[in-house]
Structures are given as structure tokens and as C-alpha cells.
Design a protein around this motif. Structure first.
Motif, PDB file in Angstrom:
ATOM      1  N   ALA A 125      -8.164 -21.556   7.645  1.00  0.00           N
ATOM      2  CA  ALA A 125      -8.942 -20.309   7.698  1.00  0.00           C
ATOM      3  C   ALA A 125      -8.295 -19.292   8.633  1.00  0.00           C
ATOM      4  CB  ALA A 125     -10.373 -20.614   8.144  1.00  0.00           C
ATOM      5  N   ILE A 126      -7.747 -19.784   9.760  1.00  0.00           N
ATOM      6  CA  ILE A 126      -7.093 -18.863  10.698  1.00  0.00           C
ATOM      7  C   ILE A 126      -5.858 -18.226  10.069  1.00  0.00           C
ATOM      8  CG2 ILE A 126      -5.813 -18.770  12.865  1.00  0.00           C
ATOM      9  CD1 ILE A 126      -7.717 -20.880  13.963  1.00  0.00           C
ATOM     10  N   VAL A 127      -5.061 -19.020   9.430  1.00  0.00           N
ATOM     11  CA  VAL A 127      -3.855 -18.488   8.774  1.00  0.00           C
ATOM     12  C   VAL A 127      -4.236 -17.507   7.673  1.00  0.00           C
ATOM     13  CG1 VAL A 127      -1.825 -19.109   7.415  1.00  0.00           C
ATOM     14  CG2 VAL A 127      -2.477 -20.506   9.391  1.00  0.00           C
ATOM     15  N   LYS A 128      -5.319 -17.802   6.981  1.00  0.00           N
ATOM     16  CA  LYS A 128      -5.783 -16.885   5.940  1.00  0.00           C
ATOM     17  C   LYS A 128      -6.167 -15.531   6.536  1.00  0.00           C
ATOM     18  CE  LYS A 128      -9.130 -16.555   2.175  1.00  0.00           C
ATOM     19  NZ  LYS A 128     -10.264 -17.223   1.475  1.00  0.00           N
ATOM     20  N   GLN A 129      -6.852 -15.560   7.684  1.00  0.00           N
ATOM     21  CA  GLN A 129      -7.189 -14.296   8.352  1.00  0.00           C
ATOM     22  C   GLN A 129      -5.936 -13.529   8.777  1.00  0.00           C
ATOM     23  OE1 GLN A 129      -9.755 -15.215  11.632  1.00  0.00           O
ATOM     24  NE2 GLN A 129     -11.391 -16.074  10.345  1.00  0.00           N
ATOM     25  N   LEU A 130      -4.960 -14.264   9.284  1.00  0.00           N
ATOM     26  CA  LEU A 130      -3.721 -13.612   9.695  1.00  0.00           C
ATOM     27  C   LEU A 130      -2.985 -13.009   8.505  1.00  0.00           C
ATOM     28  CD1 LEU A 130      -2.378 -13.195  12.410  1.00  0.00           C
ATOM     29  CD2 LEU A 130      -0.969 -15.212  11.989  1.00  0.00           C
ATOM     30  N   ILE A 131      -3.054 -13.685   7.380  1.00  0.00           N
ATOM     31  CA  ILE A 131      -2.446 -13.123   6.161  1.00  0.00           C
ATOM     32  C   ILE A 131      -3.136 -11.814   5.790  1.00  0.00           C
ATOM     33  CG2 ILE A 131      -2.164 -13.500   3.688  1.00  0.00           C
ATOM     34  CD1 ILE A 131      -1.754 -16.476   4.318  1.00  0.00           C
ATOM     35  N   SER A 132      -4.463 -11.800   5.846  1.00  0.00           N
ATOM     36  CA  SER A 132      -5.198 -10.576   5.525  1.00  0.00           C
ATOM     37  C   SER A 132      -4.866  -9.462   6.518  1.00  0.00           C
ATOM     38  CB  SER A 132      -6.697 -10.855   5.527  1.00  0.00           C
ATOM     39  OG  SER A 132      -7.043 -11.850   4.580  1.00  0.00           O
ATOM     40  N   TYR A 133      -4.692  -9.831   7.793  1.00  0.00           N
ATOM     41  CA  TYR A 133      -4.360  -8.834   8.813  1.00  0.00           C
ATOM     42  C   TYR A 133      -3.022  -8.161   8.512  1.00  0.00           C
ATOM     43  CZ  TYR A 133      -3.039  -6.946  13.368  1.00  0.00           C
ATOM     44  OH  TYR A 133      -2.624  -6.124  14.380  1.00  0.00           O
ATOM     45  N   PHE A 134      -2.010  -8.949   8.241  1.00  0.00           N
ATOM     46  CA  PHE A 134      -0.686  -8.379   7.982  1.00  0.00           C
ATOM     47  C   PHE A 134      -0.649  -7.654   6.639  1.00  0.00           C
ATOM     48  CE2 PHE A 134       0.723 -11.317  11.328  1.00  0.00           C
ATOM     49  CZ  PHE A 134       1.519 -10.452  12.064  1.00  0.00           C
ATOM     50  N   GLU A 135      -1.429  -8.114   5.688  1.00  0.00           N
ATOM     51  CA  GLU A 135      -1.519  -7.345   4.435  1.00  0.00           C
ATOM     52  C   GLU A 135      -2.129  -5.969   4.687  1.00  0.00           C
ATOM     53  OE1 GLU A 135      -2.022 -10.961   1.126  1.00  0.00           O
ATOM     54  OE2 GLU A 135      -3.770  -9.840   1.853  1.00  0.00           O
ATOM     55  N   ASP A 178      -0.415  -2.314   4.078  1.00  0.00           N
ATOM     56  CA  ASP A 178      -1.063  -1.221   3.344  1.00  0.00           C
ATOM     57  C   ASP A 178      -1.111   0.053   4.185  1.00  0.00           C
ATOM     58  OD1 ASP A 178      -1.466  -2.925   1.209  1.00  0.00           O
ATOM     59  OD2 ASP A 178      -3.507  -3.474   1.818  1.00  0.00           O
ATOM     60  N   ILE A 179      -1.396  -0.102   5.477  1.00  0.00           N
ATOM     61  CA  ILE A 179      -1.438   1.077   6.348  1.00  0.00           C
ATOM     62  C   ILE A 179      -0.076   1.750   6.413  1.00  0.00           C
ATOM     63  CG2 ILE A 179      -1.724   1.805   8.753  1.00  0.00           C
ATOM     64  CD1 ILE A 179      -3.917  -0.304   9.006  1.00  0.00           C
ATOM     65  N   GLU A 180       0.957   0.973   6.593  1.00  0.00           N
ATOM     66  CA  GLU A 180       2.304   1.552   6.679  1.00  0.00           C
ATOM     67  C   GLU A 180       2.688   2.228   5.364  1.00  0.00           C
ATOM     68  OE1 GLU A 180       4.035   1.806   9.348  1.00  0.00           O
ATOM     69  OE2 GLU A 180       2.618   0.689  10.564  1.00  0.00           O
ATOM     70  N   ASN A 181       2.338   1.609   4.261  1.00  0.00           N
ATOM     71  CA  ASN A 181       2.643   2.238   2.969  1.00  0.00           C
ATOM     72  C   ASN A 181       1.856   3.537   2.786  1.00  0.00           C
ATOM     73  OD1 ASN A 181       4.430   0.174   2.206  1.00  0.00           O
ATOM     74  ND2 ASN A 181       2.770  -1.082   1.385  1.00  0.00           N
ATOM     75  N   ASN A 182       0.594   3.550   3.216  1.00  0.00           N
ATOM     76  CA  ASN A 182      -0.188   4.785   3.134  1.00  0.00           C
ATOM     77  C   ASN A 182       0.385   5.865   4.033  1.00  0.00           C
ATOM     78  OD1 ASN A 182      -2.031   3.690   1.300  1.00  0.00           O
ATOM     79  ND2 ASN A 182      -3.358   2.900   2.923  1.00  0.00           N
ATOM     80  N   ILE A 200      10.990   9.708   8.584  1.00  0.00           N
ATOM     81  CA  ILE A 200       9.876   8.974   9.197  1.00  0.00           C
ATOM     82  C   ILE A 200       9.067   8.246   8.132  1.00  0.00           C
ATOM     83  CG2 ILE A 200       7.706   9.285  10.443  1.00  0.00           C
ATOM     84  CD1 ILE A 200       9.037  11.599  11.937  1.00  0.00           C
ATOM     85  N   ALA A 201       8.868   8.890   6.986  1.00  0.00           N
ATOM     86  CA  ALA A 201       8.166   8.224   5.890  1.00  0.00           C
ATOM     87  C   ALA A 201       8.927   6.991   5.416  1.00  0.00           C
ATOM     88  CB  ALA A 201       7.958   9.204   4.737  1.00  0.00           C
ATOM     89  N   ASP A 202      10.263   7.083   5.365  1.00  0.00           N
ATOM     90  CA  ASP A 202      11.063   5.925   4.955  1.00  0.00           C
ATOM     91  C   ASP A 202      10.940   4.788   5.967  1.00  0.00           C
ATOM     92  OD1 ASP A 202      11.872   7.334   2.748  1.00  0.00           O
ATOM     93  OD2 ASP A 202      13.743   8.056   3.676  1.00  0.00           O
ATOM     94  N   GLN A 203      10.880   5.108   7.239  1.00  0.00           N
ATOM     95  CA  GLN A 203      10.726   4.062   8.247  1.00  0.00           C
ATOM     96  C   GLN A 203       9.411   3.302   8.071  1.00  0.00           C
ATOM     97  OE1 GLN A 203      12.850   3.019  10.545  1.00  0.00           O
ATOM     98  NE2 GLN A 203      14.444   4.525  10.046  1.00  0.00           N
ATOM     99  N   HIS A 204       8.335   4.040   7.841  1.00  0.00           N
ATOM    100  CA  HIS A 204       7.045   3.378   7.612  1.00  0.00           C
ATOM    101  C   HIS A 204       7.064   2.548   6.326  1.00  0.00           C
ATOM    102  CE1 HIS A 204       4.616   5.042  10.871  1.00  0.00           C
ATOM    103  NE2 HIS A 204       5.246   6.188  10.709  1.00  0.00           N
ATOM    104  N   ALA A 205       7.702   3.063   5.292  1.00  0.00           N
ATOM    105  CA  ALA A 205       7.767   2.310   4.040  1.00  0.00           C
ATOM    106  C   ALA A 205       8.576   1.028   4.221  1.00  0.00           C
ATOM    107  CB  ALA A 205       8.371   3.180   2.943  1.00  0.00           C
ATOM    108  N   ASN A 206       9.674   1.097   4.981  1.00  0.00           N
ATOM    109  CA  ASN A 206      10.476  -0.117   5.228  1.00  0.00           C
ATOM    110  C   ASN A 206       9.675  -1.157   5.993  1.00  0.00           C
ATOM    111  OD1 ASN A 206      12.673   1.023   3.939  1.00  0.00           O
ATOM    112  ND2 ASN A 206      13.514   1.903   5.830  1.00  0.00           N
TER     113      ASN A 206
END
Length: 551
Positions: A58-68, A72-76, A118-124
Motif C-alpha cells: 500500500a505504501i509503494v502504491k501511494q508513492l507511485i500515485s505521488y510521482f505520477e 502530471d504537474i510537470e507536464n502541465n 523552460i517548458a522543455d525542462q519541465h517536460a523532460n
């Protein structure tokens, strides 16, 4: 005989019952090994391990959701920064308003390009988190599931075997107790199989087998605990590695973005503030020269600017008596060539652009000025409806009657006061040239000596010792002597009745002959000796009309 039969029946009935229960509970034993068939504390380590790694999953699952979410934030952010870069439209569409090179347009090129970087850095960073860290954590989650399955498989089989052995041991021990009871109660009914010795040997063998199975389960649990400890350490290291990777990429991105913003700041601060304006002013021909002097309103010329009718005849300060409070209020007055005496709130045209009070003098009668020996330097103006009045109404009594509402006049009267006698005479001389008629006071006899002292000792005061009490005027009433003042026609209407007269004008030129019109169009009196329009330098007023007539 009956008891052995009953005992044998009981024995025979117990065996089929035990066989039926043995066959019916085979499935249930395999399904509830820990909860029903064995003691809870014997197999608890296996359950605890399973519960622990289930929590790790369950902890690893939460961490997966966190990094996902971070991905998403960086892509946005990358998408929004790309939109921001599109807002900067270069080259500028405003023609030649700005420099093509070396000016503000170059800085805006840098803003657009660096914003895209800067947009490319966030996308990377978003792609790195999603493709590396999240995938690594998902594999870690799968390994936890596999480890839980291994614990269930390894310890589960042994736990099933232990449960079976314990159940069999309990059955054999029960059979041994039964055989021992038969032996003690009915020794003749015992058989070879029910011999307590044989039953005890079977119990011993079964307990040995049970102990070996339990020892195998214990060893398996010890191995599982050791492997679980190592596996948990590997889980922590894997999570630390994932976070270190994210931190490294995040720091690298922040450093790159910081450098980009620093470059933008350097480029923006390097631009001189006046470079664009100097270039614009140099190539633009329609800007106003800074050396061009400001326009002077006094230098503006327009038609009728210098016409005599627009120039003031006299300006200055006067005090007008209030009608109801009987107090004087000082205001700024303007006497115009059209015959108006205007009152303004201030001499500043911006403050008093409209007159507060206006008096049309050609329809008024001007009273005589106060003598130089009076304490108050004032004169009066009476309004006449017809503008002509009577020819013998020039005494002070008739003037007083008209001011207080009696007599032949139905107009109003106003009292004006100046700061000095010279100032009052200047106003009076200019106003009398525009009034329909004016009164001139006769020369007063200087009274002094014992007569004046006796009069004052008797309680009488002169006319100038106090202020007037009549409402709207301050004329001191003389004795009933109609010859104290002489009425003088400002307009001589005897000659030229029906003739058309010119427009009213005013001129400061020398006096003209009788029945001649002045520059302002009004007839003036013929004085044998033309006196000055204003008082002389020594402060004396004009001579009275009677003295001038005698000259």
C-alpha cells in the motif's frame, strides 16, 4: 451379558462416526488451517509477515500515485509555459516603433526562446519521473506481491501438514483413552487393535511425525523472516534510489531554469531606459521640440479683443452693506463700459468666473460721496424703475425716503464703502459717468470753537460720528433743507429728444463740452474748469458742483 454388548455397540458406533467426520472435514481443514484447527500463536509469524508486506504494498502504491502526480504537474507546467511563449509575438507588429536590433525586440526574442527552453525542462522532468521512477516503483510493487505469494506458498503447505498431523495426533490420543477405558471396564472385549499398548505406539509415532512437521514449519518461518528482512531492506533502498533520482533530475532542472531566468534578468537590465525613445525621437518628425516656448494666453489675438467695451473701467475692492445683517462684506468689483458694476468672489478668474451681483448703472442714481472728514468712506446707489426720476428729488431726504421705501421711487438702494477717501472718490467719479443721475453734496461749513463744543456738550453728535441704521443703506439724514445737495443730470435729455444715441462707451480722455456725448455715448456736464478725473496727489477731492458753477 448386556453390558459388553452395549460397550461393543458404543465402540462400533464411535468408529463409523469418527470415519465420517474424518472424510467430511478434509476440505474444511485445508481452508481454515490457522483459525480453527491449530493454535493461533503457533502460526502467527506467517500471518504477521503477510500483513506487513501487504502494508508495504500500500505504501509503494501511494508513492507511485505521488510521482505520477508530479509527472502530471510537470507536464502541465510544460504546456502552460509553451502557451506563455506563444504570447510573445516577435517581431513586433507595431511597424517601426521599436528598434529592430539592439533594443527591446531582441529582449523579447530572448523571453520567448528561454520560456520555451523552460517548458522543455519541465517536460523532460515529467517524462523522467513517469518513465523511470514510476516504472521502477511499479516493479517494486510487483516484487512485494510475489514475496507475499511465496510466504503463503512456503508456509502454507507446511502449516497444512502441521494441522493434519495435529488433528491425527488428537484422534489417536482420543482412541488411546477409549482403549484404556475399555481395558479397565471390559477387559474381555478388547482386541488386538484396541490394545492400549498398540494404541500408545501409534500415538508415539504420530507425535514424532507431528514434531518433525512442526520443526520443518519453524525452519521455514525462520527462513521466511530472514528473507523478509532482507527484502524489506531492498525495498527501502529501492525507494531511496527512486527519490535520489528524482532529486537529481529536479536539481538539474532547477539549475537550468535559474540560469535561464538569470540570463533574462541580465538582458533586461542591460537595456538603457532611453535607447528606444532616443531612436524614436530622432526618426520622428512630428514630435514637439522641447525648446518650443509655451504659449502665453495674454498673447492670443482674436476679434474685438482690444475693443473699448471689453476693457474694465475700474477694478478693485469695495465693501457692500448686507441688506439684513447690516454688516459690510468686502468683494472684488469690476466696473465695465457697458454700465455694469459686477461683484466677484475673487480677483482670480478661475475662482470667480461668474459675477455674484450685478448692478446696471444707467438705470440707477448715484448718491453723493461722504466728505473727507467722515470716518466711513462710502456712497450709495439707488435703483430707479423708469431710469429718469423727478427733477427736484435730489435732496438727502428724498434719497433716504427712496432707500427705506417711501417717496416717489420703488427701487432698492445699496451702500458701498471703500478703504480710503481717495479710493472712494476714484470709484465715485468713474461710476457717476455711467449713472443716469448723481447727487453732489454742497460744501460743508467748518464748525469749530465754542459753538461746536456747546453742541457736543448738549449731547448732539455730528452725522459722521456713527454708522447708519437704515436697512440696506447708510445715508446720514440732514436737516429738512432741500438745498443741501444739488441734483445733477448725467444725461441731458432736453435736447435731442427722440434722437438716436450711440452705443454706451467709456473713455478716460479729457472732459468735453456740455451736451456733448463722451466716448461711452453718455452726455456729460459742461464744467467751466475741467478738473481731473481722479483725486490729486495731495488727497483732496473734486470741487463741489456749486463751487464750480460759481467759478
Amino acid at each position: 451379558m448386556n453390558e459388553p454388548v452395549s460397550i461393543s455397540r458404543a465402540t462400533s458406533l464411535s468408529r463409523p462416526a469418527s470415519r465420517a467426520s474424518r472424510h467430511g472435514s478434509t476440505i474444511s481443514r485445508s481452508q481454515s488451517l490457522i483459525q480453527k484447527n491449530i493454535a493461533a500463536h503457533d502460526l502467527r509469524p506467517s500471518d504477521i509477515l503477510i500483513e506487513r508486506f501487504t502494508a508495504w504494498k500500500a505504501i509503494v502504491k501511494q508513492l507511485i500515485s505521488y510521482f505520477e502526480g508530479i509527472a502530471d504537474i510537470e507536464n502541465n507546467i510544460a504546456r502552460e509555459m509553451t502557451k506563455l511563449a506563444g504570447i510573445i509575438q516577435v517581431p513586433f507588429r507595431s511597424g517601426n516603433q521599436f528598434l529592430g536590433e539592439g533594443g527591446l525586440q531582441d529582449i523579447f526574442y530572448g523571453i520567448r526562446d528561454k520560456t520555451r527552453a523552460i517548458a522543455d525542462q519541465h517536460a523532460n522532468l515529467g517524462r523522467t519521473v513517469d518513465g523511470s521512477i514510476v516504472q521502477h516503483l511499479q516493479k517494486l510493487k510487483a516484487e512485494i506481491k510475489a514475496h507475499i505469494k511465496n510466504i503463503q506458498n512456503d508456509t502454507g503447505k507446511l502449516a497444512t501438514a502441521v494441522a493434519k498431523e495435529r488433528e491425527l495426533s488428537a484422534k489417536l490420543i482420543g482412541d488411546l483413552s477409549t482403549n484404556v477405558s475399555i481395558y479397565k471396564n471390559t477387559p474381555l472385549n478388547i482386541t488386538a487393535k484396541t490394545d492400549p499398548y498398540v494404541a500408545n505406539q501409534a500415538v508415539f509415532r504420530q507425535l514424532v511425525k507431528q514434531v518433525h512437521t512442526e520443526n520443518a514449519l519453524q525452519k521455514s518461518l525462520l527462513l521466511t523472516q530472514a528473507s523478509s528482512a532482507m527484502f524489506e531492506a531492498s525495498l527501502v533502498q529501492a525507494i531511496q534510489s527512486a527519490w535520489a533520482t528524482f532529486s537529481e533530475w529536479r536539481t538539474r532542472m532547477d539549475n537550468s531554469i535559474g540560469e535561464l531566468f538569470n540570463h533574462l534578468q541580465t538582458d533586461m537590465s542591460a537595456l538603457p531606459p532611453d535607447r528606444e525613445w532616443i531612436t524614436f525621437a530622432a526618426r520622428e518628425d512630428h514630435l514637439v521640440d522641447p525648446e518650443t516656448p509655451l504659449r502665453d494666453p495674454q498673447a492670443i489675438t482674436y476679434p474685438s479683443k482690444d475693443d473699448p467695451s471689453v476693457l474694465p473701467v475700474h477694478i478693485g475692492l469695495l465693501e457692500r452693506k448686507k441688506r439684513y445683517t447690516r454688516t459690510y462684506r468686502e468683494s472684488y468689483y469690476v466696473l465695465t463700459a457697458a454700465g455694469f458694476l459686477h461683484e466677484y468672489a475673487s480677483s482670480d478668474p478661475a475662482v470667480g468666473h461668474q459675477p455674484l451681483f450685478s448692478l446696471f448703472l444707467p438705470l440707477c442714481t448715484l448718491g453723493p460721496p461722504s466728505p473727507s472728514s467722515a470716518k466711513s468712506h462710502k456712497f450709495h446707489i439707488e435703483e430707479r424703475k423708469d431710469g429718469t426720476g423727478a427733477t427736484n428729488s435730489g435732496s438727502f431726504r428724498h434719497m433716504k425716503d427712496s432707500l427705506i421705501g417711501r417717496g416717489h421711487s420703488t427701487g432698492r438702494a445699496w451702500a458701498f464703502r471703500a478703504r480710503s477717501h481717495d479710493d472712494m472718490m476714484e470709484w465715485w467719479n468713474d461710476i457717476r459717468m455711467l449713472c443716469a443721475r448723481y447727487l453732489v453734496a454742497s460744501e460743508q461749513m467748518e464748525r469749530d470753537g465754542p459753538v461746536l463744543a456747546a453742541v457736543r456738550a448738549a449731547g448732539y453728535t455730528s452725522d459722521d460720528d456713527g454708522e447708519e441704521t437704515e436697512e440696506g443703506s447708510s445715508i446720514e439724514e440732514e436737516a429738512d433743507d432741500d438745498d443741501d445737495a444739488i441734483y445733477v443730470e448725467a444725461r441731458d435729455l432736453a435736447d435731442g429728444e427722440g434722437e438716436e444715441t450711440g452705443p454706451p462707451e467709456y473713455s478716460h480722455g479729457p472732459a468735453v463740452s456740455a451736451r456733448d456725448n463722451g466716448a461711452n455715448g453718455y452726455p456729460v456736464r459742461n464744467f467751466l474748469t475741467a478738473g481731473p478725473r481722479r483725486p490729486s496727489a495731495d488727497g483732496g477731492a473734486r470741487r463741489s458742483t456749486r463751487k464750480m458753477a460759481q467759478a
